[in-house]
Scaffold this motif. Structure first.
Motif, mmCIF file in Angstrom:
data_model
loop_
_atom_site.group_PDB
_atom_site.id
_atom_site.type_symbol
_atom_site.label_atom_id
_atom_site.label_comp_id
_atom_site.label_asym_id
_atom_site.label_seq_id
_atom_site.Cartn_x
_atom_site.Cartn_y
_atom_site.Cartn_z
ATOM 1 N N GLN A 1 0.842 -1.201 0.000
ATOM 2 C CA GLN A 1 0.000 0.000 0.000
ATOM 3 C C GLN A 1 0.874 1.247 0.000
ATOM 4 N N LEU A 2 1.934 1.211 0.775
ATOM 5 C CA LEU A 2 2.886 2.334 0.773
ATOM 6 C C LEU A 2 3.468 2.512 -0.626
ATOM 7 N N ALA A 3 3.891 1.380 -1.226
ATOM 8 C CA ALA A 3 4.516 1.439 -2.561
ATOM 9 C C ALA A 3 3.569 2.031 -3.593
ATOM 10 N N SER A 4 2.280 1.713 -3.456
ATOM 11 C CA SER A 4 1.322 2.188 -4.461
ATOM 12 C C SER A 4 1.179 3.712 -4.409
ATOM 13 N N LYS A 5 1.525 4.324 -3.273
ATOM 14 C CA LYS A 5 1.400 5.781 -3.144
ATOM 15 C C LYS A 5 2.728 6.497 -3.391
ATOM 16 N N GLY A 6 3.808 5.727 -3.530
ATOM 17 C CA GLY A 6 5.147 6.333 -3.605
ATOM 18 C C GLY A 6 5.538 6.798 -5.001
ATOM 19 N N GLN A 7 6.636 7.557 -5.026
ATOM 20 C CA GLN A 7 7.194 8.065 -6.293
ATOM 21 C C GLN A 7 8.663 7.649 -6.324
ATOM 22 N N HIS A 8 8.959 6.617 -7.098
ATOM 23 C CA HIS A 8 10.322 6.038 -7.035
ATOM 24 C C HIS A 8 11.394 7.010 -7.529
ATOM 25 N N THR A 9 11.012 7.961 -8.374
ATOM 26 C CA THR A 9 12.028 8.869 -8.961
ATOM 27 C C THR A 9 12.651 9.780 -7.902
ATOM 28 N N ASN A 10 12.020 9.883 -6.725
ATOM 29 C CA ASN A 10 12.618 10.676 -5.641
ATOM 30 C C ASN A 10 13.815 9.957 -5.023
ATOM 31 N N VAL A 11 13.861 8.628 -5.193
ATOM 32 C CA VAL A 11 14.910 7.804 -4.568
ATOM 33 C C VAL A 11 15.873 7.240 -5.621
ATOM 34 N N ASP A 12 15.311 6.834 -6.775
ATOM 35 C CA ASP A 12 16.128 6.201 -7.821
ATOM 36 C C ASP A 12 16.845 7.246 -8.675
ATOM 37 N N MET A 13 18.038 6.885 -9.106
ATOM 38 C CA MET A 13 18.756 7.748 -10.046
ATOM 39 C C MET A 13 18.381 7.315 -11.461
ATOM 40 N N LEU A 14 17.913 8.274 -12.266
ATOM 41 C CA LEU A 14 17.492 7.972 -13.630
ATOM 42 C C LEU A 14 18.615 8.305 -14.604
ATOM 43 N N VAL A 15 18.473 7.832 -15.839
ATOM 44 C CA VAL A 15 19.461 8.117 -16.884
ATOM 45 C C VAL A 15 19.621 9.629 -17.047
ATOM 46 N N LYS A 16 18.505 10.371 -16.993
ATOM 47 C CA LYS A 16 18.591 11.833 -17.219
ATOM 48 C C LYS A 16 19.276 12.547 -16.042
ATOM 49 N N ASP A 17 19.271 11.915 -14.841
ATOM 50 C CA ASP A 17 19.986 12.519 -13.711
ATOM 51 C C ASP A 17 21.497 12.476 -13.931
ATOM 52 N N ILE A 18 21.939 11.522 -14.732
ATOM 53 C CA ILE A 18 23.377 11.382 -15.009
ATOM 54 C C ILE A 18 23.767 12.147 -16.277
ATOM 55 N N TYR A 19 22.938 11.989 -17.337
ATOM 56 C CA TYR A 19 23.314 12.546 -18.645
ATOM 57 C C TYR A 19 22.509 13.781 -19.046
ATOM 58 N N GLY A 20 21.599 14.219 -18.179
ATOM 59 C CA GLY A 20 20.803 15.409 -18.499
ATOM 60 C C GLY A 20 19.675 15.134 -19.478
ATOM 61 N N GLY A 21 19.501 13.890 -19.895
ATOM 62 C CA GLY A 21 18.446 13.506 -20.839
ATOM 63 C C GLY A 21 18.652 12.058 -21.235
ATOM 64 N N ALA A 22 18.183 11.698 -22.433
ATOM 65 C CA ALA A 22 18.350 10.315 -22.899
ATOM 66 C C ALA A 22 19.802 10.057 -23.282
ATOM 67 N N TYR A 23 20.204 8.777 -23.284
ATOM 68 C CA TYR A 23 21.526 8.390 -23.778
ATOM 69 C C TYR A 23 21.259 7.722 -25.127
ATOM 70 N N GLY A 24 21.123 8.581 -26.166
ATOM 71 C CA GLY A 24 20.623 8.142 -27.471
ATOM 72 C C GLY A 24 21.411 7.025 -28.111
ATOM 73 N N SER A 25 22.755 7.108 -28.075
ATOM 74 C CA SER A 25 23.549 6.110 -28.810
ATOM 75 C C SER A 25 23.366 4.701 -28.236
ATOM 76 N N LEU A 26 22.991 4.625 -26.964
ATOM 77 C CA LEU A 26 22.744 3.302 -26.365
ATOM 78 C C LEU A 26 21.255 2.953 -26.343
ATOM 79 N N GLY A 27 20.438 3.884 -26.833
ATOM 80 C CA GLY A 27 18.991 3.624 -26.884
ATOM 81 C C GLY A 27 18.326 3.660 -25.523
ATOM 82 N N LEU A 28 18.892 4.448 -24.578
ATOM 83 C CA LEU A 28 18.313 4.535 -23.235
ATOM 84 C C LEU A 28 17.515 5.830 -23.088
ATOM 85 N N THR A 29 16.246 5.709 -22.685
ATOM 86 C CA THR A 29 15.444 6.927 -22.494
ATOM 87 C C THR A 29 15.834 7.585 -21.174
#
Length: 778
Positions: free
Chosen positions: A240-268
């Motif tokens: 129930q907690l998980a259903s209300k949560g927002q994982h992007t507050n905790v997880d590091m996304l590709v755009k947090d590292i590269y500022g956007g998608a990593y196109g040459s590797l096909g990563l959004t």
């Protein structure tokens, strides 16, 4: 005594409890034998076999052999109807929280009459924990079975016997649950069981499976780490907690590292680059909800990737998920589905099972019942006694979450006939019987649920009238009304409860509920009267047709077949007319029919085909008693017989509405043969055969037909299939593709449906289809 269920899994506050009479949960215990139990970490699943006494309507021919002509039998009924007791086998499966195990065992002990039972088969991690309690309470020896073997046996059983067992979960679609048609050959498949850890099993045949891999990172990991991170000890609360949560507050996304998608590797840019990656570099406190959501994604993605790699390695496309981590939870089903979809680029679908929680108990039961060999029979879910799939989504209706406190039930009835596919289906793997899926069509769903509710009073009245001599019939009919109304209310809120919701499933549920309260054939007397009446006109109809030119004769026969199909007590527009005007007859029905061109009109193509060589054998799925079968179908097949075509008449094995049953048809055919030398000769020379279809439904599922019928179809080289009536040719099979020629004929006796199809009430469907050469070879 009442059994109480808490409002949430594991909480037992009595103020929110649901109280159920135990005899409605543990049904037929007095006839129970052979028990099995599957005890997990929090849920117990009990299985047992019982015999159920049902009333069955039987028909028996009166001896007319001394009377020669039809006139002499005037006034005598054609056959007598008797109600007999019949004993059938039923499997019961009940699921409840471990907290109630002692109360339930006490109830079973007090009501268990059968003393032959000496052993209870047990499986699941909790079997050893409760072994002493079970042996003490029930005086049965606990015989432990291997957990994985039971799981696979149970999985095979539900996939083979429940057509809409497997589903794809689509969180944001109109219909959360998309049910899959079970492939006629269920093997090979992969089962991924996510319990505390993960087991990956490849299943190749009934008794051939191997564990090909697994992982220690499973449901227990989510629960354990979740408890450490959030201080929440209960699994459901974590979800129930998980259903209300927002994982992007905790997880590091590709755009947090590269500022956007990593196109040459096909990563959004929105892809998770590192689970919990932000927690190492950020000083802020993270919410329990966000941490639970991140953890859920981490575990699900890991399992999803593992599943994909094994599926590719073993070249498997059917991948089923089960175990307590899944257990019907939308949150986990969604994350697993997303993960599988991502890693296989949509090539493999994550499949879930409607009765996933019962697999171990079913398997343990089957292990204990091997001498009865349940696998040699076909089984059918009894909708009247099964609770169906509930949505436990925490975001959804809070009332539905109370399911954890209720006792889930599944009942399976043994069918006397083994059921198989129609051999003439073009592709059995893609065949879908139903024309409209009401789970996905909200407008149609609302209309048909309203329709069935409106018709309920009439059904109750008819049930009572069919048993006038039984004073308690009124009370039973009232119980039927309550049960069926409750089912309709459940389906309004949970249309996916029994698989895809269709007109067929609504009709079948009604038949199951009528049988439950011993109304085996509410239309038996109406059928008897209509059969007697129609027989008096048979020779007149046949003679009038014989006087016509060939072209006129074919059209009159087709029109007669359609007019006969008007006499359907299942259609309100017709039953209203038949009740108010008993004289309404064959000629009036012809006048009601739409003039040509019909709504669907392939009559010209059909007549051209009739100018060619005769068909070898025609299979005719018949519909209603009375005028339909006697004045519509028989003159039509008589013409086919004269042309040199063999005919197989397939009729229902058991009663449904006013549809003719096989036993009634046998008697009618004898009577017609006594009057008509063409039918008499065809029977004598075995060019006309009567075979039951294995069904007791007003609709027709061509993937579940009597095995004997399938054999007859093959042996006779059937090259024409005729399907008649709204239930069999419109609600079901309208789009069915066959490998031989087919005729689908019906009169639309419902104005809403007629409008949907672009016509008016009493519009005609005359659909003649010929497969292309390439398809025939296929």
């Amino acid at each position: 005594m009442a059994l109480c269920g808490g409002a949430d899994r594991g909480s037992h506050s009595m103020d929110k409890s649901i109280t159920l009479p135990p005899d409605e949960i543990f049904r037929n215990l007095e006839n129970a034998k052979r028990f099995a139990i599957d005890i997990g970490g929090s849920l117990t699943k009990l299985a047992y076999y019982s015999t159920v006494q049902h009333q069955v309507a039987k028909v028996r021919s009166f001896d007319h052999s001394a009377k020669v002509s039809l006139q002499e039998t005037d006034g005598d009924p054609l056959y007598e109807i008797s109600v007999q007791e019949e004993i059938t086998a039923r499997l019961h499966f009940i699921k409840f929280e471990n907290a109630y195990i002692e109360t339930c065992l006490d109830f079973i002990k007090d009501h268990l009459v059968n003393t032959e039972t000496k052993v209870i088969k047990a499986t699941g991690g909790g079997a050893h924990k409760f072994k002493d309690l079970i042996e003490k309470k029930l005086k049965l020896k606990v015989d432990k079975e291997d957990e994985m073997t039971c799981l696979i046996k149970g999985c095979n059983f539900v996939l083979k016997n429940i057509p809409h067992e497997a589903f794809v979960y689509a969180k944001h679609a109109d219909s959360e649950f998309r049910f899959q048609n079970t492939h006629p050959d269920i093997f090979p498949y992969m089962l991924i069981n996510i319990g505390s850890g993960v087991s990956i099993v490849k299943v190749e045949a009934e008794d051939k499976f191997e564990r090909i891999g697994g992982s220690s990172i499973g449901g227990g990991t989510f629960w354990g780490l979740g408890a450490l991170l959030t201080k929440t000890k209960r699994f459901d609360e974590l979800l129930q907690l998980a259903s209300k949560g927002q994982h992007t507050n905790v997880d590091m996304l590709v755009k947090d590292i590269y500022g956007g998608a990593y196109g040459s590797l096909g990563l959004t840019g929105d892809l998770i680059a590192s689970s919990f990656g932000k927690s190492a570099t950020t000083d802020k406190e993270f919410s329990k909800e966000d941490m639970a959501k991140s953890l859920l994604h981490m575990i699900s993605n890991d399992i999803g990737q593992l599943a994909c790699l094994y599926a590719k390695l073993h070249n498997l496309t059917r991948v089923y998920f089960g175990g307590f981590f899944i257990r019907g939870h939308p949150v986990t089903m969604h994350t697993i589905t997303y993960s599988i979809n991502f890693f296989t680029k949509g090539e493999v679908q994550a499949l879930f099972l409607r009765h996933e929680g019962y697999l171990g108990a079913i398997g343990a039961f089957l292990k204990g019942a091997e001498e009865d060999n349940p696998n040699q029979y076909s089984w059918e879910e009894n909708y009247a006694g099964s609770s169906g799939l509930m949505s436990v989504s925490p975001e959804l209706n809070p009332v539905q979450r109370a399911r954890s406190g209720t006792f889930d039930m599944l009942e399976m009835d043994r069918l006397e006939r083994q059921l198989v596919n129609l051999p003439l289906l073009q592709d059995a793997t893609s065949y879908i019987p139903d024309t409209v899926d009401l789970t996905e069509d909200a407008l149609a769903r609302e209309y048909w649920l309203y329709c069935f509710e409106e018709a309920l009073d009439g059904v109750v009245k008819r049930a009572i009238a069919s048993q006038k001599d039984q004073p308690e019939a009124v009370e039973r009919a009232e119980k039927f009304r309550q049960k069926y109304r409750h089912k309709l209310q459940t389906l309004r809120h949970q249309p996916f409860a029994y698989g895809s919701l269709t007109v067929r499933s609504l009709l079948d549920t009604r038949e199951h509920c009528l049988n439950e309260f011993n109304f085996p054939d509410p239309y038996s007397k109406i059928k008897q009267k209509e059969n007697d009446m129609a027989l008096k006109y048979y020779l007149k109809v046949v003679k009038s047709v014989e006087e016509l030119s060939w072209e006129q004769r074919q059209f009159t026969l087709a029109k007669g077949l359609l007019a006969g199909n008007v006499f359907d007590w299942g259609a309100k527009a017709v039953s209203d007319v038949l009740e108010s005007d008993p004289e309404f007859g064959f000629e009036q029905a012809k006048q009601q029919l739409q003039e040509r061109p019909w709504l669907v009109d392939a009559y010209n193509q059909w007549i051209e085909r009739l100018k060619g060589p005769p068909h070898k054998c025609a299979l005719f799925f018949v519909d209603n008693s009375g005028i339909d079968i006697i004045l519509g179908v028989f003159p039509f097949i008589r013409e086919l017989l004269i042309r040199g075509t063999e005919v197989v008449l397939a009729s229902n094995s058991g009663p449904a509405l006013n549809d003719v049953t096989n036993s009634e048809l046998q008697i009618l055919t004898e009577r017609i043969a006594a009057m008509d030398p063409v039918i008499h000769a065809a029977l004598r020379e075995d060019r006309l055969a009567l075979v039951q279809n294995g069904s007791s439904s007003p609709c027709l599922d061509l993937s579940r037909l009597d095995k004997v019928l399938a054999t007859v179809i093959r042996e006779r080289g059937t090259d024409l299939v005729i399907i008649e009536g709204m239930g069999r040719a419109i609600h079901t099979n309208y789009y069915a593709m066959l490998s031989c020629e087919s005729l689908k004929l019906a009169v639309i006796k419902n104005s809403w449906l007629a409008e949907r199809l672009g016509g008016k009430i009493f519009s005609v469907v005359f659909k003649y289809e010929v497969p292309s050469k390439a398809q025939e070879q296929h």
